[in-house]
Design an enzyme around this catalytic site. Structure first.
Site, PDB file in Angstrom:
ATOM      1  N   GLU A  22      13.314  18.372  14.231  1.00  0.00           N
ATOM      2  CA  GLU A  22      12.858  17.925  12.907  1.00  0.00           C
ATOM      3  C   GLU A  22      11.425  17.377  12.941  1.00  0.00           C
ATOM      4  O   GLU A  22      11.018  16.631  12.050  1.00  0.00           O
ATOM      5  CB  GLU A  22      13.817  16.856  12.366  1.00  0.00           C
ATOM      6  CG  GLU A  22      15.239  17.341  12.184  1.00  0.00           C
ATOM      7  CD  GLU A  22      16.174  16.231  11.712  1.00  0.00           C
ATOM      8  OE1 GLU A  22      15.998  15.766  10.575  1.00  0.00           O
ATOM      9  OE2 GLU A  22      17.064  15.832  12.479  1.00  0.00           O
ATOM     10  N   SER A 155      19.210  17.439   9.210  1.00  0.00           N
ATOM     11  CA  SER A 155      18.464  18.390   8.375  1.00  0.00           C
ATOM     12  C   SER A 155      19.071  19.797   8.377  1.00  0.00           C
ATOM     13  O   SER A 155      18.374  20.785   8.174  1.00  0.00           O
ATOM     14  CB  SER A 155      16.984  18.477   8.818  1.00  0.00           C
ATOM     15  OG  SER A 155      16.322  17.286   8.512  1.00  0.00           O
ATOM     16  N   TYR A 221      14.001  21.717   2.230  1.00  0.00           N
ATOM     17  CA  TYR A 221      12.583  21.490   2.475  1.00  0.00           C
ATOM     18  C   TYR A 221      11.632  22.554   1.940  1.00  0.00           C
ATOM     19  O   TYR A 221      10.453  22.274   1.753  1.00  0.00           O
ATOM     20  CB  TYR A 221      12.347  21.319   3.980  1.00  0.00           C
ATOM     21  CG  TYR A 221      13.106  20.155   4.553  1.00  0.00           C
ATOM     22  CD1 TYR A 221      12.785  18.851   4.193  1.00  0.00           C
ATOM     23  CD2 TYR A 221      14.157  20.350   5.434  1.00  0.00           C
ATOM     24  CE1 TYR A 221      13.484  17.772   4.707  1.00  0.00           C
ATOM     25  CE2 TYR A 221      14.866  19.278   5.954  1.00  0.00           C
ATOM     26  CZ  TYR A 221      14.521  17.990   5.586  1.00  0.00           C
ATOM     27  OH  TYR A 221      15.225  16.931   6.090  1.00  0.00           O
ATOM     28  N   ARG A 260      20.952   6.549   4.297  1.00  0.00           N
ATOM     29  CA  ARG A 260      21.521   7.431   3.268  1.00  0.00           C
ATOM     30  C   ARG A 260      22.872   7.940   3.751  1.00  0.00           C
ATOM     31  O   ARG A 260      23.038   8.221   4.938  1.00  0.00           O
ATOM     32  CB  ARG A 260      20.579   8.607   3.028  1.00  0.00           C
ATOM     33  CG  ARG A 260      20.584   9.168   1.625  1.00  0.00           C
ATOM     34  CD  ARG A 260      19.708  10.398   1.535  1.00  0.00           C
ATOM     35  NE  ARG A 260      20.322  11.516   2.234  1.00  0.00           N
ATOM     36  CZ  ARG A 260      19.660  12.346   3.044  1.00  0.00           C
ATOM     37  NH1 ARG A 260      18.382  12.191   3.262  1.00  0.00           N
ATOM     38  NH2 ARG A 260      20.294  13.343   3.641  1.00  0.00           N
ATOM     39  N   ASP A 262      25.772  10.943   2.848  1.00  0.00           N
ATOM     40  CA  ASP A 262      25.956  12.190   2.110  1.00  0.00           C
ATOM     41  C   ASP A 262      27.437  12.499   1.902  1.00  0.00           C
ATOM     42  O   ASP A 262      28.265  12.263   2.795  1.00  0.00           O
ATOM     43  CB  ASP A 262      25.299  13.349   2.860  1.00  0.00           C
ATOM     44  CG  ASP A 262      23.799  13.154   3.034  1.00  0.00           C
ATOM     45  OD1 ASP A 262      23.207  12.380   2.248  1.00  0.00           O
ATOM     46  OD2 ASP A 262      23.217  13.767   3.944  1.00  0.00           O
ATOM     47  N   GLU A 276      27.998  12.830   6.296  1.00  0.00           N
ATOM     48  CA  GLU A 276      27.286  12.175   7.397  1.00  0.00           C
ATOM     49  C   GLU A 276      26.467  11.006   6.874  1.00  0.00           C
ATOM     50  O   GLU A 276      26.214  10.885   5.673  1.00  0.00           O
ATOM     51  CB  GLU A 276      26.374  13.158   8.122  1.00  0.00           C
ATOM     52  CG  GLU A 276      25.282  13.762   7.266  1.00  0.00           C
ATOM     53  CD  GLU A 276      24.427  14.751   8.041  1.00  0.00           C
ATOM     54  OE1 GLU A 276      23.421  14.313   8.615  1.00  0.00           O
ATOM     55  OE2 GLU A 276      24.768  15.944   8.080  1.00  0.00           O
ATOM     56  N   ASN A 278      22.726   8.954   7.514  1.00  0.00           N
ATOM     57  CA  ASN A 278      21.366   9.152   8.032  1.00  0.00           C
ATOM     58  C   ASN A 278      20.684   7.793   8.165  1.00  0.00           C
ATOM     59  O   ASN A 278      20.594   7.056   7.181  1.00  0.00           O
ATOM     60  CB  ASN A 278      20.554  10.024   7.073  1.00  0.00           C
ATOM     61  CG  ASN A 278      21.178  11.388   6.883  1.00  0.00           C
ATOM     62  OD1 ASN A 278      20.924  12.311   7.616  1.00  0.00           O
ATOM     63  ND2 ASN A 278      22.047  11.510   5.869  1.00  0.00           N
ATOM     64  N   GLY A 282      14.479  11.351   5.171  1.00  0.00           N
ATOM     65  CA  GLY A 282      13.143  11.812   4.809  1.00  0.00           C
ATOM     66  C   GLY A 282      12.422  10.827   3.910  1.00  0.00           C
ATOM     67  O   GLY A 282      13.038  10.180   3.062  1.00  0.00           O
TER      68      GLY A 282
END
Length: 312
Positions: A22, A155, A221, A260, A262, A276, A278, A282
């Protein structure tokens, strides 16, 4: 206010780049963060572990680090351990929280033990023999559609969606290019949501829609067709539920500061299931955490400063 920030935070190293899959996203996040901190009068500079030696952090007499390293090496507890050894405060979660959140299988084990909903899954390791019998067992348990992903990547790196035993073998081999441990999950048909967390508070949820087969690296992205909705379209009761689940899931892994979580909402049952957590999401101007913060009335610059405060 700028001089107050300069005095409060001292010299700040913005960690970016690194060696993970990443890297390019991390460079984009770190550059956006650096620009914001400098505009707030904070004495910040970029530090790329791929280009610079760790000893440079000592020589630079850094007071704290704003960690924008995504993926392995920066988001899995490794660099957090280095910073703790050097006695340099840093943003976000500690070694344990980062290591657990980066490990998709072990984080799901914790969530299952707490009674939190996750998709049915199995872990495939290097000890498992990739013969027809094994693949049929996995497919029989989790099919007819599966998600295959490296257990320690973010990602959507190395991720595949498969609907046959033949494609399952190829997908596992592809994921193994990134990780020796591969997570295979039942595919859940439904809309994806994410909840950002800042200083023990859940920000407004975001829902995502993509024209691609699933919300993969390209959709995240590069695609101009991916749509984000904040407010996400949930009613008040659903919003309270998903925010509460996010905080519980985040805290259960020992995560803190910011991050974060998800989710996917199962079309069949309307149940939210955890995907998951994070610990270093980002941070470009178009990333999800800044979108949620903006809905809460927090500007990008304010957000970078609030996250920096997690290092105090």
């Amino acid at each position: 206010m700028s001089s107050e920030y300069a005095e409060q935070f001292g010299k700040v190293a913005v960690l970016l780049g690194g060696n993970s899959a990443e890297r390019e996203i991390s460079l984009r996040s770190g550059e956006a963060v650096l620009k914001a901190l400098l505009s707030e009068g904070i004495n910040a500079f970029a530090f790329d572990p791929k280009e610079n030696s760790i000893s440079d952090l000592i020589q630079q007499k850094v007071d704290r680090a704003w960690n924008a390293l995504h993926g392995r090496g920066g988001e899995d507890g490794q660099f957090q351990g280095v910073l703790e050894t050097l006695n340099i405060p840093y943003t976000g979660s500690s070694v344990l929280g980062c290591a657990l959140a980066m490990d998709k299988w072990r984080s799901k084990m914790i969530w299952k033990a707490m009674g939190l909903p996750v998709a049915a899954h199995v872990l495939v390791t290097s000890k498992d023999k990739m013969n027809d019998q094994f693949l049929r067992q996995v497919f029989g348990k989790l099919g007819p559609i599966l998600f295959v992903k490296p257990s320690h990547e973010g990602s959507s790196v190395g991720m595949s969606k498969v609907d046959s035993i033949e494609s399952l073998m190829d997908a596992i081999e592809h994921a193994r290019e990134f990780d020796s441990e591969v997570l295979v999950e039942s595919f859940i048909e439904g809309k994806e949501y994410t909840v950002s967390i800042l200083n023990d508070e859940a920000l407004p949820s975001i829902s995502m829609e993509t024209t691609r087969d699933f919300y993969d690296f390209e959709a995240k992205y590069n695609s101009k067709d991916t749509q984000y909705f904040c407010p996400s379209g949930l009613n008040e009761e659903e919003e309270v539920l998903i925010q509460s689940m996010a905080l519980t899931a985040f805290n259960s892994l020992g995560c803190k500061g910011w991050g974060r979580v998800d989710f996917i909402r199962d079309n069949a049952t309307q149940q939210f299931k955890l995907l998951e957590a994070n610990t270093v999401p980002g941070m470009t101007e178009s990333s999800l955490v800044p979108k949620a913060a903006k809905q809460k009335g927090i500007s990008f610059n304010q957000l970078t400063v609030e996250i920096l405060k997690t290092s105090l």
